[in-house]
Design a protein around this motif. Structure first.
Motif, PDB file in Angstrom:
ATOM      1  N   ASP A   1      13.422  -0.321   0.606  1.00 45.40           N
ATOM      2  CA  ASP A   1      14.364  -1.444   0.664  1.00 45.40           C
ATOM      3  C   ASP A   1      13.705  -2.741   0.187  1.00 45.40           C
ATOM      4  OD1 ASP A   1      16.894  -2.500   1.091  1.00 45.40           O
ATOM      5  OD2 ASP A   1      16.417  -3.123   3.147  1.00 45.40           O
ATOM      6  N   ILE A   2      13.126  -2.654  -1.003  1.00 47.63           N
ATOM      7  CA  ILE A   2      12.470  -3.790  -1.644  1.00 47.63           C
ATOM      8  C   ILE A   2      13.073  -3.928  -3.034  1.00 47.63           C
ATOM      9  CG2 ILE A   2      10.259  -4.706  -2.460  1.00 47.63           C
ATOM     10  CD1 ILE A   2       8.888  -2.826  -0.508  1.00 47.63           C
ATOM     11  N   ALA A   3      13.149  -5.143  -3.517  1.00 47.96           N
ATOM     12  CA  ALA A   3      13.704  -5.375  -4.849  1.00 47.96           C
ATOM     13  C   ALA A   3      12.893  -4.631  -5.904  1.00 47.96           C
ATOM     14  CB  ALA A   3      13.707  -6.868  -5.166  1.00 47.96           C
ATOM     15  N   TYR A   4      13.597  -4.051  -6.871  1.00 50.48           N
ATOM     16  CA  TYR A   4      12.956  -3.320  -7.964  1.00 50.48           C
ATOM     17  C   TYR A   4      11.917  -4.204  -8.656  1.00 50.48           C
ATOM     18  CZ  TYR A   4      12.440  -0.673 -12.303  1.00 50.48           C
ATOM     19  OH  TYR A   4      11.931   0.028 -13.359  1.00 50.48           O
ATOM     20  N   ALA A   5      12.288  -5.454  -8.923  1.00 50.25           N
ATOM     21  CA  ALA A   5      11.387  -6.373  -9.633  1.00 50.25           C
ATOM     22  C   ALA A   5      10.094  -6.611  -8.857  1.00 50.25           C
ATOM     23  CB  ALA A   5      12.092  -7.698  -9.906  1.00 50.25           C
ATOM     24  N   THR A   6      10.167  -6.608  -7.533  1.00 47.43           N
ATOM     25  CA  THR A   6       8.971  -6.815  -6.709  1.00 47.43           C
ATOM     26  C   THR A   6       8.009  -5.653  -6.858  1.00 47.43           C
ATOM     27  OG1 THR A   6      10.239  -8.109  -5.104  1.00 47.43           O
ATOM     28  CG2 THR A   6       8.144  -7.200  -4.350  1.00 47.43           C
ATOM     29  N   VAL A   7       8.530  -4.452  -6.737  1.00 46.19           N
ATOM     30  CA  VAL A   7       7.684  -3.254  -6.863  1.00 46.19           C
ATOM     31  C   VAL A   7       7.104  -3.176  -8.275  1.00 46.19           C
ATOM     32  CG1 VAL A   7       7.589  -0.737  -6.694  1.00 46.19           C
ATOM     33  CG2 VAL A   7       9.005  -2.029  -5.095  1.00 46.19           C
TER      34      VAL A   7
ATOM     35  N   ASN B   1       0.834  -1.214   0.000  1.00 45.72           N
ATOM     36  CA  ASN B   1       0.000   0.000   0.000  1.00 45.72           C
ATOM     37  C   ASN B   1       0.864   1.257   0.000  1.00 45.72           C
ATOM     38  OD1 ASN B   1      -2.504  -1.203  -0.089  1.00 45.72           O
ATOM     39  ND2 ASN B   1      -2.748  -1.239   2.116  1.00 45.72           N
ATOM     40  N   GLN B   2       1.908   1.233   0.812  1.00 43.74           N
ATOM     41  CA  GLN B   2       2.806   2.385   0.873  1.00 43.74           C
ATOM     42  C   GLN B   2       3.486   2.603  -0.481  1.00 43.74           C
ATOM     43  OE1 GLN B   2       5.722   2.074   3.989  1.00 43.74           O
ATOM     44  NE2 GLN B   2       6.438   4.155   3.712  1.00 43.74           N
ATOM     45  N   ALA B   3       3.914   1.524  -1.109  1.00 39.63           N
ATOM     46  CA  ALA B   3       4.559   1.625  -2.414  1.00 39.63           C
ATOM     47  C   ALA B   3       3.589   2.181  -3.450  1.00 39.63           C
ATOM     48  CB  ALA B   3       5.072   0.254  -2.850  1.00 39.63           C
ATOM     49  N   ARG B   4       2.347   1.710  -3.429  1.00 42.28           N
ATOM     50  CA  ARG B   4       1.344   2.191  -4.381  1.00 42.28           C
ATOM     51  C   ARG B   4       1.074   3.682  -4.189  1.00 42.28           C
ATOM     52  NH1 ARG B   4      -2.703  -1.444  -3.652  1.00 42.28           N
ATOM     53  NH2 ARG B   4      -3.440  -0.233  -1.886  1.00 42.28           N
TER      54      ARG B   4
ATOM     55  N   GLY C   1       4.008  10.186  -7.524  1.00 42.24           N
ATOM     56  CA  GLY C   1       5.012  10.562  -8.505  1.00 42.24           C
ATOM     57  C   GLY C   1       6.383   9.948  -8.325  1.00 42.24           C
ATOM     58  N   TYR C   2       6.570   9.093  -7.344  1.00 42.36           N
ATOM     59  CA  TYR C   2       7.858   8.431  -7.168  1.00 42.36           C
ATOM     60  C   TYR C   2       8.057   7.400  -8.278  1.00 42.36           C
ATOM     61  CZ  TYR C   2       8.307  10.218  -2.370  1.00 42.36           C
ATOM     62  OH  TYR C   2       8.431  11.010  -1.268  1.00 42.36           O
ATOM     63  N   SER C   3       9.293   7.218  -8.696  1.00 40.12           N
ATOM     64  CA  SER C   3       9.595   6.187  -9.690  1.00 40.12           C
ATOM     65  C   SER C   3       9.713   4.833  -8.986  1.00 40.12           C
ATOM     66  CB  SER C   3      10.907   6.511 -10.404  1.00 40.12           C
ATOM     67  OG  SER C   3      11.998   6.346  -9.509  1.00 40.12           O
ATOM     68  N   ILE C   4       9.661   3.771  -9.776  1.00 39.68           N
ATOM     69  CA  ILE C   4       9.809   2.425  -9.217  1.00 39.68           C
ATOM     70  C   ILE C   4      11.165   2.300  -8.519  1.00 39.68           C
ATOM     71  CG2 ILE C   4       9.920  -0.047  -9.777  1.00 39.68           C
ATOM     72  CD1 ILE C   4       7.137   1.133 -10.080  1.00 39.68           C
ATOM     73  N   ALA C   5      12.197   2.864  -9.121  1.00 37.79           N
ATOM     74  CA  ALA C   5      13.545   2.799  -8.528  1.00 37.79           C
ATOM     75  C   ALA C   5      13.582   3.528  -7.181  1.00 37.79           C
ATOM     76  CB  ALA C   5      14.563   3.398  -9.482  1.00 37.79           C
TER      77      ALA C   5
ATOM     78  N   ASN D   1      14.227   1.739  -3.575  1.00 30.97           N
ATOM     79  CA  ASN D   1      15.326   2.191  -2.721  1.00 30.97           C
ATOM     80  C   ASN D   1      14.815   2.644  -1.342  1.00 30.97           C
ATOM     81  OD1 ASN D   1      18.040   2.816  -2.174  1.00 30.97           O
ATOM     82  ND2 ASN D   1      17.668   4.960  -2.664  1.00 30.97           N
ATOM     83  N   ASP D   2      13.759   3.470  -1.320  1.00 34.25           N
ATOM     84  CA  ASP D   2      13.254   4.007  -0.057  1.00 34.25           C
ATOM     85  C   ASP D   2      12.679   2.928   0.862  1.00 34.25           C
ATOM     86  OD1 ASP D   2      13.981   6.468  -0.983  1.00 34.25           O
ATOM     87  OD2 ASP D   2      11.935   7.246  -1.201  1.00 34.25           O
TER      88      ASP D   2
END
Length: 118
Positions: A31-37, A11-14, A20-24, A28-29
């Motif tokens: 601490d989750i794998a890019y592929a997961t997000v 939910n926080q990632a969404r 406006g945050y990028s997937i990268a 990074n913020d």
């Protein structure tokens, strides 16, 4: 990672993505794998989410912050009330969009033909 932590993190990632945050940056913020997000974004179709869902998510996050706060000011109580009213409005909009009628958007329309006719 437990399901509740995974759900909260998702939910926080969404919400970050919708702000406006990028997937990268999210990766990074949080601490989750890019592929997961990126997988969450594609699977849940974050780009296709209707505006009412995005607004509802933001209202939900702010409401949870205020409710969890131990010592609330009168201003914060008023904000809680305004946010809960906003939830009611978004619910009406969702009912209307899923095949409802104008009475779903305005409860006064539903009630105007209820009384005795003159």
């Amino acid at each position: 990672m437990s399901d509740s932590i995974d759900f909260n993190t998702r939910n926080q990632a969404r919400q970050m993505y919708w702000r406006g945050y990028s997937i990268a940056q999210i990766s990074n913020d949080l601490d989750i794998a890019y592929a997961t997000v990126d997988s969450w974004k594609r699977r849940e179709k974050w780009d296709d989410a209707p505006i009412v869902l995005r607004v509802e998510g933001a209202i939900d996050m702010r409401l949870c912050q205020l409710i969890d706060k131990p010592d609330k000011t009168n201003t914060e109580f008023r904000e809680i009330e305004a946010l809960t009213k906003s939830f009611e409005r978004t619910d009406r909009i969702k009912r209307f969009e899923s095949g409802g009628n104008e009475a779903d958007l305005n409860p006064k329309i539903k009630n105007r033909n209820q009384g005795k006719r003159k």
